[in-house]
Write a protein that holds these residues in place. Structure first.
Motif, PDB file in Angstrom:
ATOM      1  N   VAL A 174      53.608  42.908  75.556  1.00  0.00           N
ATOM      2  CA  VAL A 174      52.760  41.710  75.470  1.00  0.00           C
ATOM      3  C   VAL A 174      52.091  41.473  76.832  1.00  0.00           C
ATOM      4  N   ARG A 175      52.870  41.596  77.899  1.00  0.00           N
ATOM      5  CA  ARG A 175      52.315  41.359  79.241  1.00  0.00           C
ATOM      6  C   ARG A 175      51.287  42.439  79.608  1.00  0.00           C
ATOM      7  N   ALA A 201      48.165  41.943  77.477  1.00  0.00           N
ATOM      8  CA  ALA A 201      47.448  40.737  77.918  1.00  0.00           C
ATOM      9  C   ALA A 201      46.573  41.078  79.117  1.00  0.00           C
ATOM     10  N   GLY A 257      42.537  40.899  78.456  1.00  0.00           N
ATOM     11  CA  GLY A 257      42.094  39.557  78.844  1.00  0.00           C
ATOM     12  C   GLY A 257      40.614  39.494  79.172  1.00  0.00           C
ATOM     13  N   ARG A 316      43.565  37.574  73.677  1.00  0.00           N
ATOM     14  CA  ARG A 316      44.834  37.082  74.189  1.00  0.00           C
ATOM     15  C   ARG A 316      45.993  37.700  73.412  1.00  0.00           C
ATOM     16  N   VAL A 317      47.103  37.936  74.110  1.00  0.00           N
ATOM     17  CA  VAL A 317      48.259  38.588  73.493  1.00  0.00           C
ATOM     18  C   VAL A 317      49.512  37.790  73.842  1.00  0.00           C
ATOM     19  N   ASN A 318      50.214  37.309  72.827  1.00  0.00           N
ATOM     20  CA  ASN A 318      51.383  36.464  73.051  1.00  0.00           C
ATOM     21  C   ASN A 318      52.487  36.784  72.051  1.00  0.00           C
ATOM     22  N   THR A 364      47.781  33.506  77.724  1.00  0.00           N
ATOM     23  CA  THR A 364      48.002  34.909  77.333  1.00  0.00           C
ATOM     24  C   THR A 364      49.183  35.484  78.104  1.00  0.00           C
ATOM     25  N   GLY A 365      49.824  36.501  77.512  1.00  0.00           N
ATOM     26  CA  GLY A 365      50.982  37.133  78.142  1.00  0.00           C
ATOM     27  C   GLY A 365      52.235  36.289  78.045  1.00  0.00           C
ATOM     28  N   SER A 408      42.911  36.767  69.210  1.00  0.00           N
ATOM     29  CA  SER A 408      44.296  36.444  69.545  1.00  0.00           C
ATOM     30  C   SER A 408      45.230  37.359  68.766  1.00  0.00           C
TER      31      SER A 408
END
Ligand code: NAD
Length: 264
Positions: A170-171, A174, A178, A183-185, A241-242, A140
């Motif tokens: 971030v999007r 993600a 993925g 996960r990227v937030n 995520t995202g 993460s």
């Protein structure tokens, strides 16, 4: 102490002192059992970060200035040597020249535009590139953003553009990561009095305005952001995520000044 994050190893980047958002999130993760490693920017902050790391039984993996790629490589090499793998990384880093966090955006210089974008946006991608290699069992990644990415805020200026680009990154990351269960937030935090925030012109006015006009009629605390950090950096958010999550006492839903808000 909860066992939620027991066995999870995380790198915390962006602690300057005990008022840093990164410190609020680090402390909350430690309360849930995570093992932590910290970077610091320069010798002046080393003296501040070392005792804080000790408080949470953390490692200090060295100096990292994100404008110097070799220093990013060096701290990731330290993490690899110490742990061999990584479960999460927190990016809580931003910078813009103080004299341009005042007045008009339109007056920004090319030099400060580039520097702000590099430190406040690209650095998250640079860190993600290194972290991906160590996240062998998924992971993460979390960054910090602000409402000034979405709407004009006084004096936020080029930092608003950098946060908009950061949120977009971030999007994109993600989507890229993925498939590896990485996960990227981002957390979009309400205003908090920190070292970085004190560089923003009239920051006290923004704090007061938020206090009087948020749905919850208060500003958020390091604890509020810390708890949301635990959500994103633990398995509680395993399907998320995202995401750009507001932790702002609801300020982002407000249209105009609250009729009951006092003048100040
Ligand atoms: P802070 O001053 O405590 O932390 C900022 C950190 O950025 C410091 O640790 C500093 O060393 C680091 N940094 C700056 N330039 C760097 C570089 N070249 N290389 C490596 N590190 C560098 O302030 P904070 O408010 O906790 O900021 C953390 C994050 O939270 C930032 O991204 C900020 O934009 C964001 N944020 C803050 C607020 C707020 O009101 N305080 C609100 C929303 C988002």
């Amino acid at each position: 102490v909860s066992e939620l994050m027991r066995g999870k190893r995380g790198l915390i980047m962006g602690v300057a002192n005990n008022r840093s958002i990164a410190w609020g999130i680090a402390r909350a993760c430690r309360d849930h059992g995570a093992d932590l490693a910290f970077t610091y920017q320069g010798d002046a902050l080393k003296k501040r970060v070392e005792p804080l790391a000790e408080e949470v039984d953390g490692l200090v993996v060295g100096h990292c200035d994100v404008t110097d790629p070799a220093s990013i490589d060096a701290v990731f090499a330290q993490v690899e040597q110490a742990w061999g793998s990584l479960d999460f990384v927190l990016h809580a880093i931003a910078y813009s020249d103080k004299d341009q966090l005042d007045g008009r955006y339109v007056d920004t210089t090319e030099d400060n535009f580039t520097k702000t974008m590099l430190i406040s946006c690209y650095s998250f991608t640079a860190i993600a590139q290194r972290a991906e290699k160590l996240m062998k069992n998924g992971g993460s990644m979390l960054t910090l953003t602000y409402y000034g990415a979405e709407k004009w805020m006084p004096h936020y200026n080029v930092m608003g553009l950098a946060k908009a680009a950061l949120e977009s990154s971030v999007r994109y990351m993600a989507a890229d990561l993925g498939v590896k269960n990485i996960r990227v937030n981002a957390i979009s935090a309400g205003p908090i009095k920190t070292l970085a925030a004190s560089g923003i012109g009239d920051f006290r006015y923004i704090l007061k305005w938020n206090e009087y006009n948020t749905p919850m009629r208060r500003n958020v605390t390091l604890e509020d952001v810390g708890k949301a950090g635990v959500f994103f950096l633990s398995d509680l958010s395993s399907g998320v995520t995202g995401e750009i999550q507001h932790v702002d006492a609801g300020y982002h839903v407000v249209g105009i000044k609250h009729p009951d808000a006092p003048d100040f």
